[in-house]
Each structure stands twice: as structure tokens, then as C-alpha cells.
Design an enzyme around this catalytic site. Structure first.
Site, PDB file in Angstrom:
ATOM      1  N   TRP A 101       0.823  -1.215   0.000  1.00  0.00           N
ATOM      2  CA  TRP A 101       0.000   0.000   0.000  1.00  0.00           C
ATOM      3  C   TRP A 101       0.849   1.254   0.000  1.00  0.00           C
ATOM      4  O   TRP A 101       0.486   2.263  -0.608  1.00  0.00           O
ATOM      5  CB  TRP A 101      -1.015  -0.028   1.139  1.00  0.00           C
ATOM      6  CG  TRP A 101      -2.011  -1.116   0.903  1.00  0.00           C
ATOM      7  CD1 TRP A 101      -2.138  -2.278   1.599  1.00  0.00           C
ATOM      8  CD2 TRP A 101      -2.982  -1.184  -0.150  1.00  0.00           C
ATOM      9  NE1 TRP A 101      -3.128  -3.060   1.051  1.00  0.00           N
ATOM     10  CE2 TRP A 101      -3.661  -2.412  -0.018  1.00  0.00           C
ATOM     11  CE3 TRP A 101      -3.342  -0.334  -1.192  1.00  0.00           C
ATOM     12  CZ2 TRP A 101      -4.678  -2.807  -0.896  1.00  0.00           C
ATOM     13  CZ3 TRP A 101      -4.355  -0.712  -2.058  1.00  0.00           C
ATOM     14  CH2 TRP A 101      -5.018  -1.933  -1.911  1.00  0.00           C
ATOM     15  N   ASP A 171      -1.581   6.517   6.424  1.00  0.00           N
ATOM     16  CA  ASP A 171      -2.661   5.694   5.874  1.00  0.00           C
ATOM     17  C   ASP A 171      -3.002   4.641   6.932  1.00  0.00           C
ATOM     18  O   ASP A 171      -2.392   3.582   6.995  1.00  0.00           O
ATOM     19  CB  ASP A 171      -2.195   5.029   4.576  1.00  0.00           C
ATOM     20  CG  ASP A 171      -3.202   3.993   4.059  1.00  0.00           C
ATOM     21  OD1 ASP A 171      -4.276   3.843   4.670  1.00  0.00           O
ATOM     22  OD2 ASP A 171      -2.896   3.326   3.052  1.00  0.00           O
ATOM     23  N   LYS A 195     -12.571  -1.747   7.307  1.00  0.00           N
ATOM     24  CA  LYS A 195     -11.938  -2.695   8.228  1.00  0.00           C
ATOM     25  C   LYS A 195     -12.510  -2.505   9.635  1.00  0.00           C
ATOM     26  O   LYS A 195     -13.340  -3.277  10.071  1.00  0.00           O
ATOM     27  CB  LYS A 195     -10.416  -2.540   8.240  1.00  0.00           C
ATOM     28  CG  LYS A 195      -9.750  -3.125   6.996  1.00  0.00           C
ATOM     29  CD  LYS A 195      -9.446  -2.082   6.008  1.00  0.00           C
ATOM     30  CE  LYS A 195      -8.408  -2.435   4.988  1.00  0.00           C
ATOM     31  NZ  LYS A 195      -8.760  -3.350   3.926  1.00  0.00           N
TER      32      LYS A 195
HETATM   33  N1  PMP Z   1      -4.206   1.235   2.261  1.00  0.00           N
HETATM   34  C1  PMP Z   1      -4.309   0.150   3.046  1.00  0.00           C
HETATM   35  C2  PMP Z   1      -3.383   0.003   4.218  1.00  0.00           C
HETATM   36  C3  PMP Z   1      -5.277  -0.817   2.758  1.00  0.00           C
HETATM   37  O1  PMP Z   1      -5.370  -1.910   3.527  1.00  0.00           O
HETATM   38  C4  PMP Z   1      -6.127  -0.641   1.651  1.00  0.00           C
HETATM   39  C5  PMP Z   1      -7.214  -1.634   1.294  1.00  0.00           C
HETATM   40  N2  PMP Z   1      -7.052  -2.913   1.651  1.00  0.00           N
HETATM   41  C6  PMP Z   1      -5.958   0.487   0.861  1.00  0.00           C
HETATM   42  C7  PMP Z   1      -5.005   1.415   1.197  1.00  0.00           C
HETATM   43  C8  PMP Z   1      -6.845   0.733  -0.333  1.00  0.00           C
HETATM   44  O2  PMP Z   1      -8.071   1.084   0.163  1.00  0.00           O
HETATM   45  P1  PMP Z   1      -9.349   1.410  -0.723  1.00  0.00           P
HETATM   46  O3  PMP Z   1      -9.753   0.154  -1.362  1.00  0.00           O
HETATM   47  O4  PMP Z   1     -10.311   1.915   0.331  1.00  0.00           O
HETATM   48  O5  PMP Z   1      -8.975   2.475  -1.679  1.00  0.00           O
END
Ligand code: PMP
Length: 358
Positions: A101, A171, A195
Site C-alpha cells: 500500500w 494511511d 476494516k
Molecule cells: N491502504 C491500506 C493500508 C489498505 O489496507 C487498503 C485496502 N485494503 C488500501 C489502502 C486501499 O483502500 P481502498 O480500497 O479503500 O482504496
């Protein structure tokens, strides 16, 4: 047989919240209609919006000088919203990358600024957290970005990095509300809801008012922190159902005793699973022990050909969504707030039994 949900996200919601949603679905607040069918400008919904912000502020002890925003677009939207709101073209931003991420955040930021990776866990296959010292931070950077918990790799920072006077952006998608956090250390905290907060569709952003008023002219209004702060997150129609459910999750968290209590429970759940893995000959967690995530526990079987059998057996024991992310394989158990200790107890019992039979 109880069913336990270990999904990484969208993920388990508290049973009490689901029951309440069921009860209120046809008749919310005595209006004879569901929450999904009323205007976000109605008195009832505006009250809900105010109440949920207050609850979130209480839970996280958010200082007054921070705006709390309820946005859309997920964490991925924030990968763009952050540079648009708090940097200017040509500026640099520093990134601490501890997994998948973090890499995504760097890639998206490149459209808007010059990203500089100051610490990178890739050389350790993201099984260890990269070290970041205040000296590695560029004092002229618009911000430093990091991912407190990497949902796929299963690594988690237990301490907030020291970055000097540069605004720190986090994040927090997969660990916000899992334990207390000192919000005053951050310039921006963001998290997709799916989550620990509620259903997908909602994104929580907590931003210091020192960083408001800096958005680039081309920032879309639905991504503009300053506009959203003054519009109380209602620049356009918000995801009302997800927001409603998040409010119920906040209420549930307060009734459970708040983030100290939930944090202690989360530590217990994670310890039980890691101990089981570490004591076995069949299961293996590849992450450096001090950097292991309390929320997402990836594990491999020393004999990969047993993986399918493990998952099929788990499914029939009511243990759902244990398959690991496609990029790393193996298994992953996500232990968010709504996953009870009983779920982890059932999982470790199944794991021990499977190992005995293997
Ligand atoms: N950052 C992290 C740490 C995540 O776990 C996730 C999704 N699993 C995301 C970003 C992406 O999130 P989204 O699908 O809400 O854009």
C-alpha cells in the site's frame, strides 16, 4: 455452528451493529422509512452526522484543532487527495514504504509531486519495517507519508516515526480504532472504512487545521479538505448508509469501553494466534517478530500442498476468508475489532487439530 469472519476487508462488523441495522432497516427513527431513503440534509441525518463526529472525536481524543471529515473514494482516493491538498507542484514529499500500500501511495503521488522514498522495506521483502530516523527526513518536504499497518504483508509500526517538524501523513486504513493513537503527532490521518470503521464507501480523514487552506486550485471539491471541513462533509451527497453504520460502530466501541479496552483485546487475540504459529512445526509467519501486525496475520504451511485442504477444512469449520492475498499466497487471518476472541480460539483449535492430522 458459529461462523467467524477473518476477511481482510471489507471485513467483519460487530454482531450487535448488524442486529441493530436489521431492526432499523424498515423504520429508522420512527420515520417509517429506512436511513437509505432520507435526505442527507434532513434533520435526522444531520443529527446523525454531528453525533458520529462527536463519537469519533471522543474515541480517538481528537484535539479541537483537527477537522474530522467523512469522505468517499477510499484510501486510494486519499493517495491523490493528500498531495492535492497539502503540497504544491514541484515540491517533494518523503515516503516510508513498508509494503504494497505504501508503494501504491508513492505511485499515485508521482502525478502531483516528486516523491522521495526515504526508507524502504523492499530489500527485506517487506518482512521487516524499514528504519526511519529524523535525519533521513528532508526538512523541505511537504509531508512524510507512511502506512502504520500494511494489510497484505502483515507488518505494523508500534511507534510513530519521528519526522521533526514536517507534517506526518498516515494511511491508517487497517488499524485506526484498533487501539489509542496520539492524533497530535499527525498532520493527516486517513482510513478507508471497510476494516474497523464500517461498510465500504466511507473514508475517514482527520486533518490538522494548520494544513487547511492550501489545496491546489484544481483540487476537485469532493476531495478538498478545506471545502469539506466548512461543508461538514456534505459538499455533495455522502454515503449515508455507510456513515450510519459507522456511527453504530462508534457507539458499539464506546459501549465496549473505548480504545484502551479494545486495544488490550486485540493484543490478546494476536498473541494467541502468533504463539500457536510459533509453537507449531506446520505453520510459519515470515515477519520479524517485533514488526508483526496485530490486525493481519499472514501464515504459510511448511507443506504448501496442504494449503487447499487447510482452507476447505476451515470453511467447513465455519472459519471464513482465510486465504492469503494473491500477491503473497498462503493464509491470512485478519483480527479486526469485530472479530471476537472466541473466533481466534476456534481458529487455533482448528489449526492444532489440522496439524495433528497432517
Ligand atoms: N491502504 C491500506 C493500508 C489498505 O489496507 C487498503 C485496502 N485494503 C488500501 C489502502 C486501499 O483502500 P481502498 O480500497 O479503500 O482504496
Amino acid at each position: 455452528m458459529p461462523v467467524y469472519n477473518f476477511s481482510a476487508g471489507p471485513a467483519a462488523l460487530p454482531g450487535a451493529v448488524l442486529a441493530r441495522i436489521g431492526e432499523e432497516l424498515g423504520d429508522w427513527q420512527g420515520r417509517g422509512v429506512s436511513v437509505m431513503e432520507v435526505s442527507h440534509r434532513s434533520r435526522e441525518f444531520v443529527q446523525l452526522a454531528d453525533r458520529s463526529e462527536k463519537r469519533l472525536r471522543r474515541l480517538l481524543k481528537v484535539p479541537d484543532k483537527y477537522a474530522v471529515l467523512f469522505m468517499q473514494g477510499g484510501a486510494t482516493g486519499q493517495f491523490a487527495a493528500v498531495p492535492l491538498n497539502i503540497s504544491q507542484p514541484g515540491e517533494i514529499a518523503d515516503f516510508i514504504v513498508s509494503g504494497y500500500w505504501g508503494e501504491k501511495a508513492v505511485a499515485q503521488s508521482r502525478c502531483y509531486l516528486d516523491p522521495n522514498v526515504i526508507a524502504d522495506g523492499r530489500e527485506h521483502d517487506y518482512r521487516r519495517l524499514p528504519e526511519c530516523t529524523p535525519e533521513s527526513v528532508d526538512g523541505d518536504a511537504a509531508y512524510v507519508h507512511y502506512t502504520p499497518n500494511e494489510t497484505i504483508g502483515g507488518v505494523e509500526y508500534r511507534d510513530v516515526p519521528e519526522v521533526g517538524g514536517v507534517p506526518l501523513v498516515a494511511d491508517y486504513s487497517s488499524s485506526l480504532l484498533s487501539e489509542p493513537v496520539d492524533v497530535s503527532r499527525f498532520g493527516v490521518i486517513y482510513a478507508g472504512a471497510q476494516k474497523n470503521i464500517g461498510p465500504a464507501g466511507l473514508t475517514v480523514v482527520i486533518v490538522s487545521d494548520e494544513l487547511l487552506g492550501r489545496a491546489r486550485a484544481e483540487t476537485p471539491s469532493v476531495m478538498n479538505y478545506t471545502m469539506l471541513a466548512s461543508a461538514k462533509s456534505m459538499a455533495n451527497t455522502p454515503p449515508t448508509f455507510a456513515w450510519y453504520a459507522a456511527d453504530l460502530v462508534f457507539e458499539w466501541l464506546e459501549a465496549e469501553g473505548g480504545l484502551d479496552v479494545i486495544g488490550a483485546q486485540n493484543a490478546r487475540k494476536a498473541a494467541l494466534l502468533y504463539n500457536t504459529i510459533d509453537r507449531s512445526d506446520l505453520y510459519h509467519n515470515p515477519v520479524w517478530p517485533a514488526h508483526r501486525s496485530r490486525m493481519n496475520v499472514p501464515f504459510l504451511l511448511t507443506s504448501p500442498k496442504l494449503e487447499n485442504e487447510f482452507l476447505v477444512g476451515a470453511e467447513s469449520a465455519g472459519l471464513r476468508y482465510l486465504k492469503g492475498h494473491r500477491s503473497v499466497g498462503g493464509m491470512r487471518a485478519s483480527l479486526y475489532n469485530a472479530v471476537p476472541l472466541a473466533a481466534v480460539e476456534a481458529l487455533v483449535e482448528y489449526m492444532r487439530e489440522f496439524e495433528r492430522r497432517a
